[in-house]
Design an enzyme around this catalytic site. Structure first.
Site, PDB file in Angstrom:
ATOM      1  N   SER A 169      15.389  17.954   7.238  1.00 41.56           N
ATOM      2  CA  SER A 169      14.407  18.682   6.572  1.00 41.56           C
ATOM      3  C   SER A 169      13.488  19.065   7.239  1.00 41.56           C
ATOM      4  O   SER A 169      12.717  20.225   6.837  1.00 41.56           O
ATOM      5  CB  SER A 169      13.581  17.874   5.474  1.00 41.56           C
ATOM      6  OG  SER A 169      14.900  17.354   4.343  1.00 41.56           O
ATOM      7  N   GLU A 186      37.294  23.084  49.520  1.00 37.54           N
ATOM      8  CA  GLU A 186      35.921  23.543  50.128  1.00 37.54           C
ATOM      9  C   GLU A 186      36.111  24.886  50.612  1.00 37.54           C
ATOM     10  O   GLU A 186      35.241  25.599  51.200  1.00 37.54           O
ATOM     11  CB  GLU A 186      34.687  22.585  50.271  1.00 37.54           C
ATOM     12  CG  GLU A 186      34.638  21.460  49.509  1.00 37.54           C
ATOM     13  CD  GLU A 186      33.998  22.183  48.514  1.00 37.54           C
ATOM     14  OE1 GLU A 186      32.912  23.141  48.750  1.00 37.54           O
ATOM     15  OE2 GLU A 186      33.575  21.672  47.033  1.00 37.54           O
TER      16      GLU A 186
END
Length: 917
Positions: A368, A100
């Site tokens: 479908s 960091e």
């Protein structure tokens, strides 16, 4: 010393500056003046910002239903234990510094280099890159929000400078490590250490510390249990950063094994039941809006969601009722969306609570339920929904490599209006329609309606690596073969329900602090993506589907069901119902976590018009109770009514308009009445029947092995035939044997290649595998290990020779526990051979019945050396609870491919008719 002009030397203008052009000197002076002014403003601004007192004690946040009063869930702290810096090993601190802020002990709260780098990235690449030091991160978590605005970043920078003045570097680092959120409900390094490793921070080494440091960037995705690939890649990056700083030996990132991490989230049951996944989705949405996970869990926020309490109850109770007493592997998802604003009214992705798998966000083939998108795309191209198309089954299409396409249950509708084809969910008319308008038009409309263009790194609605045309969309999109999530399908149907006006799906209406001040409110934004007239027509057609399957009591509704076939069986792997009533759209999915056949407790197959439709219908009735059943918009009848592709009909096909009738079914060619008498008697009669058939048929051979009884049969089973594409099953087995010998699994490229080779019968992929194996020599050696005694590999792989008996030995090697192939290898081959059948329902399948699983490989080849005569072969396994048979039919000399397929099917069916199996 004075100059000749009487001025001291130090007062003379610098010679080089005096030689600049006047405009250049003025520009330089202006820049210096601006910089001084900016510095002065910055100094004044920093002085004007007061450092708040230490943050207030964390408070849980409350999530409310849509009414803003009824509590949906509470989200708050579950674990936090502060530790002093000297209790944190140096290597743990180094992991966080490397990940960091490597210059933490050198800067004054802000990294000038980092700010410049981030500014450049944001301006030039628009990457949204941050430039936060550990001090800035602590300030943001302790005093500010996560929103990305200039004012927030300015205040963050000023507070960072103030914090640096008040506290020492060690104090800042200690505060930071005790307040950061690590996921799993853990705040601070001590709680995180116990959540992920079951031990205190004092016992962490650098490798486990790197796991925790990797979490800071994204506490949800960084959890190895959630996204192991991302977590490991970030972990390696952290280790390399530590090595660069001299805190770990060089190259350690490439040598060290990944630490063992507790597999489950300790907060999985923090919010139990279906509400847990709603909380997860709300949290994700808030993070995207700039409100951090830590702020949600500690800030005492009041979050009003879009979830309707009554609608949610209808969803959870409906699914609970439907799944009660059903097989435990059966799962369901339901997402309901308000069409007018995109707000999620009900959400069910599972009932295990927070942190668990969310079925509503799992992409599955929608089957479908995608046909309405095809119809809408056709109407955009002036094709009306009463246009006539050839609904015969099976049909051959040019882009299916000779594989016939069947309608569900092989229904026939030769002269079929599209609305009737929708009601009966016929595949062939919509496939033909998609070929006509282009599959790209269907994909583009689906994206407009609500399907995102990517799922992670993968583009949606296109073939992926290993499929026939990677990066392209085939007409299979009409059959719903490209996966989408239930949530995204709900967004699509909500857009149709809204008359083509799309609103983004969301869970959050507003967020307020504990004092009632709003810090976020959803801004409704809609855009017209489809003509309202086309949407009305689609709704009118889907209302016919509801009439066919059963109306929702008192509620005019539109819906479409869908079932994704499992292999070559009568089972489904995914079953859907999607639709809407005025004011509410909803999607229901039923399936399994891993694809497989889905059946109810009584053994009946689950399909779209069954359990999913029952859940959807009951849900819509309950959710709409008390509301006026407003009628759907009247159809606008957009487009002309044409004859589509009726020219493709043969001369002997019945031509009654909208005439729907059943066609031939699996097993029709099998005459079970012939399987009488002893095995010897049946064998004698079959041999006589095949001998008589052979008098007028091209050359063939057949072999059968019944694993249940141990019996076998062959007719000319030792006669040699060219393999054509059936050799690809042997190629895959040989490749897996080599991988086993090397103690590895197939690589991603190999998996993609063999899938393409088996499922799409791709010859280029097969040639590549053949070369990788060492050609004929390598395949021959593998064949010997598999027990093949009469298979002779050729220079061209498809021209290898084999016998029917030898091919039953190959099928045996794919099914027997004593096979040289291990279980994983056998399952992979059979799974791919089962996938082939969804598209290639011919060959030995003719000897199977509905409900039986067929894993096969077919092959055909036109031989110029034989005046264009065709080789047609089919090999595979037919199985269910009572049947496990290897069947092989080899043949050649056919005038055309269709005649060859018909002969192979007759021979396979004749064999079962007499032997009975």
């Amino acid at each position: 010393m004075a100059s000749s002009e009487g001025r001291p030397a130090w007062k003379r203008p610098v010679d080089w500056f005096r030689r600049w052009p006047r405009w250049c000197r003025w520009t330089a002076a202006a820049v210096v003046a601006v910089e001084l002014a900016l510095v002065s403003v910055a100094v004044v601004y920093v002085a004007s910002v007061d450092l708040p007192p230490d943050p207030a004690p964390p408070q849980a946040s409350v999530l409310y239903y849509r009414d803003g009063r009824t509590v949906l869930a509470r989200v708050g702290l579950t674990d936090r234990t502060d530790v002093t810096l000297d209790q944190i090993p140096p290597v743990v601190r180094q992991a966080f510094l490397a990940a960091e802020d490597r210059g933490f002990y050198d800067h004054f709260g802000m990294s000038v280099r980092g700010v410049v780098r981030a500014l450049w990235a944001n301006v030039v690449t628009d990457s949204g890159q941050g430039a936060s030091t550990i001090t800035q991160q602590y300030v943001r978590n302790a005093y500010l929000t996560q929103e990305r605005t200039v004012s927030r970043k300015s205040r963050e920078a000023a507070l960072a400078l103030k914090v640096e003045q008040r506290y020492s570097k060690d104090e800042i680092l200690e505060r930071y490590l005790n307040t950061i959120y690590f996921g799993r409900g853990a705040y601070g390094i001590e709680a995180a250490s116990r959540a992920y490793f079951g031990t205190g921070v004092g016992r962490l080494d650098g490798y486990r510390a790197a796991v925790l440091a990797a979490l800071v960037k994204d506490p949800t995705r960084g959890d190895p249990a959630a996204d192991p690939k991302w977590a490991r890649e970030r972990w390696v990056w952290v280790l390399r950063a530590m090595s660069e700083q001299g805190w770990l030996p060089e190259g350690e990132a490439d040598r060290a094994p990944y630490p063992k991490v507790a597999p489950e989230s300790v907060t999985a049951s923090a919010v139990e039941g279906p509400a847990g996944l709603i909380v997860d989705r709300v949290e994700d949405e808030l993070v995207a809006a700039g409100i951090s996970r830590q702020q949600l869990r500690t800030g005492g926020l009041q979050v009003t969601t879009t979830i309707d309490a009554g609608v949610q109850k209808a969803a959870t109770s409906g699914i609970a009722t439907a799944l009660r007493g059903q097989p435990k592997e059966l799962r369901s998802a339901l997402v309901a969306v308000g069409p007018e604003d995109g707000g999620v009214r009900a959400y069910y992705g599972g009932d295990r609570g927070r942190g668990y798998y969310d079925d509503a966000l799992a992409a599955r083939p929608p089957a479908s339920t995608f046909k309405p998108v095809v119809l809408a795309a056709a109407e955009e191209r002036d094709i009306g929904y009463q246009s006539l198309y050839n609904g015969s089954s099976p049909r051959l299409f040019s882009d299916r490599d000779g594989a016939p396409l069947y309608n569900q249950k092989n229904l026939q509708c030769p002269v079929c209006p599209l609305n009737i084809a929708m009601v009966y969910s016929l595949n062939t008319p919509f496939y033909a329609l998609t070929e006509q308008i282009g599959p790209d038009s269907v994909r583009d409309l689906a994206h407009r309606l609500g399907v995102p263009r990517r799922y992670g790194d993968q583009e949606t609605l296109v073939d992926v690596k290993g499929e026939p045309e990677p990066g392209r969309t085939r007409s299979d999109i009409a059959l719903g073969r490209y996966p989408v999530t239930p949530a995204d399908l709900a967004s699509m149907y909500a857009t149709l329900a809204a008359g083509g006006q799309r609103a983004e799906r969301h869970f959050v209406r507003s967020v307020a602090r504990g004092d009632g001040v709003k810090i976020y409110e959803y801004e409704k934004q809609t855009r017209q993506v489809l003509s309202s007239a086309v949407a009305a027509d689609v709704g009118a057609v889907l209302s016919e589907v509801v009439d066919h399957h059963g109306r929702v009591p008192g509620v005019p509704a539109a819906a479409k069901t869908g079932s994704q076939q499992w292999g070559n069986t009568g089972d489904s792997s995914d079953a859907w119902t999607a639709g809407w009533a005025t004011g509410l759209a909803a999607v229901v999915w039923v399936g399994r976590e891993l694809p497989g056949p889905i059946r109810e407790k009584g053994g009946q197959a689950v399909n779209g018009e069954g359990m999913p439709y029952r859940i959807w219908r009951a849900f819509m009735a309950g959710a709409m109770r008390g509301r006026t059943g407003e009628a759907l918009p009247r159809p606008a009848r957009i487009g002309r009514v044409g004859k589509g592709d009726l020219a493709s009909l043969g001369p002997d096909v019945p031509r009654g308009k909208a005439l729907v009738f059943p066609g031939p079914q699996r097993g029709d060619l099998v005459d079970r009445s012939k399987a009488t008498g002893s095995w010897a008697e049946r064998v004698e009669r079959l041999t006589g029947a095949l001998g008589k058939y052979a008098e007028s048929a091209p050359d063939f051979s057949v072999a059968v092995v019944d694993r249940r009884s141990g019996r076998s049969y062959d007719y000319r089973g030792d006669r040699r035939f060219e393999t054509a594409s059936i050799v690809k099953a042997e190629l895959l087995a040989a490749l897996l044997l080599r991988a086993q010998d090397e103690g590895r699994e197939l690589t991603a490229d190999e998996r993609a290649r063999v899938r393409k080779m088996i499922v799409a019968s791709d010859n280029d992929a097969a040639a590549r595998v053949y070369d990788d194996l060492g050609g004929a020599t390598g395949l021959r050696q593998a064949g010997e290990r598999l027990g093949l005694r009469a298979t002779d590999p050729a220079r061209q792989v498809g021209l290898s020779h084999t016998t029917a008996i030898d091919q039953t030995r190959l099928i045996g090697a794919l099914t027997a526990s004593q096979s040289p192939l291990n279980r994983a290898s056998r399952e992979l081959i059979l799974s791919l051979m089962s996938s082939v059948n969804a598209d290639q329902n011919w060959g030995i399948s003719a000897a199977s019945f509905s409900g039986e699983q067929v894993a096969l490989k077919n092959g055909w080849l036109s031989r110029s050396a034989e005046q264009g005569r065709w080789i047609v072969n089919s090999i595979g396994r037919i199985s269910d609870e009572d049947t496990d048979v290897s069947v092989v039919v080899l043949s050649h000399g056919h005038a055309n491919q269709a005649d060859g397929v018909a002969e192979v099917e007759r021979i396979a069916a004749l064999t079962r008719s007499y032997l009975g199996w």
